[in-house]
Design a protein around this motif. Sequence first.
Motif, PDB file in Angstrom:
ATOM      1  N   UNK A 195       9.890  19.830  13.244  1.00  0.00           N
ATOM      2  CA  UNK A 195      11.088  19.011  13.094  1.00  0.00           C
ATOM      3  C   UNK A 195      10.846  17.537  13.327  1.00  0.00           C
ATOM      4  N   UNK A 196       9.616  17.078  13.056  1.00  0.00           N
ATOM      5  CA  UNK A 196       9.265  15.674  13.289  1.00  0.00           C
ATOM      6  C   UNK A 196       8.979  14.954  11.978  1.00  0.00           C
ATOM      7  N   UNK A 197       9.376  13.696  11.913  1.00  0.00           N
ATOM      8  CA  UNK A 197       9.033  12.849  10.774  1.00  0.00           C
ATOM      9  C   UNK A 197       7.822  12.006  11.123  1.00  0.00           C
ATOM     10  N   UNK A 198       7.052  11.635  10.126  1.00  0.00           N
ATOM     11  CA  UNK A 198       5.803  10.910  10.335  1.00  0.00           C
ATOM     12  C   UNK A 198       5.560   9.974   9.160  1.00  0.00           C
ATOM     13  N   UNK A 199       4.579   9.129   9.288  1.00  0.00           N
ATOM     14  CA  UNK A 199       4.087   8.340   8.154  1.00  0.00           C
ATOM     15  C   UNK A 199       2.589   8.167   8.322  1.00  0.00           C
ATOM     16  N   UNK A 200       1.852   8.303   7.234  1.00  0.00           N
ATOM     17  CA  UNK A 200       0.401   8.143   7.299  1.00  0.00           C
ATOM     18  C   UNK A 200       0.045   6.665   7.367  1.00  0.00           C
ATOM     19  N   UNK A 201      -1.157   6.390   7.821  1.00  0.00           N
ATOM     20  CA  UNK A 201      -1.619   5.013   7.935  1.00  0.00           C
ATOM     21  C   UNK A 201      -2.085   4.498   6.584  1.00  0.00           C
ATOM     22  N   UNK A 202      -2.155   3.189   6.457  1.00  0.00           N
ATOM     23  CA  UNK A 202      -2.564   2.575   5.195  1.00  0.00           C
ATOM     24  C   UNK A 202      -3.983   2.986   4.815  1.00  0.00           C
ATOM     25  N   UNK A 203      -4.879   3.129   5.801  1.00  0.00           N
ATOM     26  CA  UNK A 203      -6.258   3.493   5.494  1.00  0.00           C
ATOM     27  C   UNK A 203      -6.438   4.994   5.247  1.00  0.00           C
ATOM     28  N   UNK A 208       0.843  -1.190   0.000  1.00  0.00           N
ATOM     29  CA  UNK A 208       0.000   0.000   0.000  1.00  0.00           C
ATOM     30  C   UNK A 208       0.879   1.241   0.000  1.00  0.00           C
ATOM     31  N   UNK A 209       0.494   2.240  -0.793  1.00  0.00           N
ATOM     32  CA  UNK A 209       1.243   3.491  -0.813  1.00  0.00           C
ATOM     33  C   UNK A 209       0.704   4.423   0.256  1.00  0.00           C
ATOM     34  N   UNK A 210       1.619   5.009   1.009  1.00  0.00           N
ATOM     35  CA  UNK A 210       1.249   5.986   2.030  1.00  0.00           C
ATOM     36  C   UNK A 210       2.076   7.243   1.799  1.00  0.00           C
ATOM     37  N   UNK A 211       2.047   8.145   2.753  1.00  0.00           N
ATOM     38  CA  UNK A 211       2.865   9.361   2.670  1.00  0.00           C
ATOM     39  C   UNK A 211       3.645   9.489   3.957  1.00  0.00           C
ATOM     40  N   UNK A 212       4.707  10.261   3.920  1.00  0.00           N
ATOM     41  CA  UNK A 212       5.502  10.442   5.122  1.00  0.00           C
ATOM     42  C   UNK A 212       6.615  11.429   4.876  1.00  0.00           C
ATOM     43  N   UNK A 213       7.586  11.445   5.774  1.00  0.00           N
ATOM     44  CA  UNK A 213       8.710  12.359   5.623  1.00  0.00           C
ATOM     45  C   UNK A 213       9.972  11.705   6.140  1.00  0.00           C
ATOM     46  N   UNK A 214      11.105  12.209   5.671  1.00  0.00           N
ATOM     47  CA  UNK A 214      12.410  11.773   6.148  1.00  0.00           C
ATOM     48  C   UNK A 214      13.292  13.000   6.268  1.00  0.00           C
ATOM     49  N   UNK A 215      13.782  13.246   7.487  1.00  0.00           N
ATOM     50  CA  UNK A 215      14.587  14.425   7.776  1.00  0.00           C
ATOM     51  C   UNK A 215      13.869  15.703   7.350  1.00  0.00           C
ATOM     52  N   UNK A 216      12.558  15.735   7.611  1.00  0.00           N
ATOM     53  CA  UNK A 216      11.764  16.927   7.372  1.00  0.00           C
ATOM     54  C   UNK A 216      11.242  17.112   5.970  1.00  0.00           C
ATOM     55  N   UNK A 217      11.603  16.227   5.049  1.00  0.00           N
ATOM     56  CA  UNK A 217      11.167  16.375   3.657  1.00  0.00           C
ATOM     57  C   UNK A 217      10.086  15.343   3.335  1.00  0.00           C
ATOM     58  N   UNK A 218       8.922  15.800   2.805  1.00  0.00           N
ATOM     59  CA  UNK A 218       7.862  14.855   2.445  1.00  0.00           C
ATOM     60  C   UNK A 218       8.357  13.883   1.379  1.00  0.00           C
ATOM     61  N   UNK A 219       8.056  12.602   1.560  1.00  0.00           N
ATOM     62  CA  UNK A 219       8.469  11.585   0.604  1.00  0.00           C
ATOM     63  C   UNK A 219       7.383  10.533   0.473  1.00  0.00           C
ATOM     64  N   UNK A 269      -5.920  18.389   4.709  1.00  0.00           N
ATOM     65  CA  UNK A 269      -5.486  17.906   6.014  1.00  0.00           C
ATOM     66  C   UNK A 269      -4.066  17.328   5.952  1.00  0.00           C
ATOM     67  N   UNK A 270      -3.795  16.557   4.892  1.00  0.00           N
ATOM     68  CA  UNK A 270      -2.461  15.969   4.728  1.00  0.00           C
ATOM     69  C   UNK A 270      -1.413  17.070   4.599  1.00  0.00           C
ATOM     70  N   UNK A 271      -1.743  18.116   3.839  1.00  0.00           N
ATOM     71  CA  UNK A 271      -0.797  19.232   3.681  1.00  0.00           C
ATOM     72  C   UNK A 271      -0.571  19.951   5.010  1.00  0.00           C
ATOM     73  N   UNK A 272      -1.666  20.183   5.741  1.00  0.00           N
ATOM     74  CA  UNK A 272      -1.543  20.852   7.040  1.00  0.00           C
ATOM     75  C   UNK A 272      -0.709  20.015   8.001  1.00  0.00           C
ATOM     76  N   UNK A 273      -0.919  18.694   7.972  1.00  0.00           N
ATOM     77  CA  UNK A 273      -0.141  17.794   8.817  1.00  0.00           C
ATOM     78  C   UNK A 273       1.336  17.848   8.447  1.00  0.00           C
ATOM     79  N   UNK A 274       1.613  17.800   7.140  1.00  0.00           N
ATOM     80  CA  UNK A 274       2.998  17.818   6.661  1.00  0.00           C
ATOM     81  C   UNK A 274       3.693  19.128   7.035  1.00  0.00           C
ATOM     82  N   UNK A 275       3.005  20.242   6.841  1.00  0.00           N
ATOM     83  CA  UNK A 275       3.592  21.550   7.152  1.00  0.00           C
ATOM     84  C   UNK A 275       3.871  21.678   8.649  1.00  0.00           C
ATOM     85  N   UNK A 276       2.914  21.247   9.481  1.00  0.00           N
ATOM     86  CA  UNK A 276       3.085  21.372  10.929  1.00  0.00           C
ATOM     87  C   UNK A 276       4.188  20.443  11.430  1.00  0.00           C
ATOM     88  N   UNK A 277       4.279  19.235  10.873  1.00  0.00           N
ATOM     89  CA  UNK A 277       5.327  18.288  11.274  1.00  0.00           C
ATOM     90  C   UNK A 277       6.704  18.807  10.888  1.00  0.00           C
TER      91      UNK A 277
END
Length: 268
Positions: A84-92, A2-13, A72-80
């Motif tokens: 200075x935090x990395x994250x990953x979205x859930x499969x659903x 499944x494709x999700x979204x996330x970040x590594x070292x502050x950059x969305x990937x 919402x995804x953009x707001x989450x990415x910008x705030x993260x």
Amino acid sequence: MSQTAGSWEGKPEPSFVLSGEMSFEQANETSKVLGFFMAQDATVAAQPWFEETDDQIPAILISQNKVMSADQVKALSDAAREAGLDYSTTVDGRGAKFLHFSDQDAFRALSRQVTNIAKAAGLKEFTDFYVRSNLNDAETYLESGVGSLLREERDQAGSGGPSDLFRRAVDSILVPYAKAVGAEGYRFSPERYGRRFGLTDGEVAYLRAALRPKSGKALSTVPIVTGTEKLEPPRNNTRTKERGVTKNDLLWALQARTAEVGAIEPGD
């Protein structure tokens, strides 16, 4: 997968989650093999856990009962990124998770930061849980498990050439990956890859040959340049007013060529 979204070292990937009927140990070995053949600096194997034990790390999930909107995804990415935090979205697609690798005091600070991120993204559900996790650096990919079999089979043959397992993995995983990143304009170097992971000359040669287009539209009658040729772009023709070719034209043409076939040669 499944494709999700996330970040590594502050950059969305872009990110992908592989799931199935496997143990944590099997998932960990799979992550190392994929990390090796996709030239990743590190991979992480993780298994959600809802009881605190010595080998778990804390994590936080922020979510809602429906798929997040693009805003919402953009707001989450910008705030993260701001935190200075990395994250990953859930499969659903309903939330995002944050892992914590430090002490309890730092976890309380993380909790406050994630709370602010949740407010920015409009996510109202906040869940603490634990993750059994293992971080695999690139240097460890071939030290154990399936990765070590690549070398064991090669060493047993005594030739230093690519093993059957290596050939199949290159054809099925590495070549499609290299062509995909080539389509985005990135360069893949068999030589640099070989130095990074300690491949033999025979394995590097097989990898380079596997990257060459073999059929269809990708097949070219013109050999891919090796970098030793002297390029002389035709100049403007003052008599016919025909425009010549600049070095920038050649560079763009080479990039277009590699984007089409995903094959990069030394010194390209």
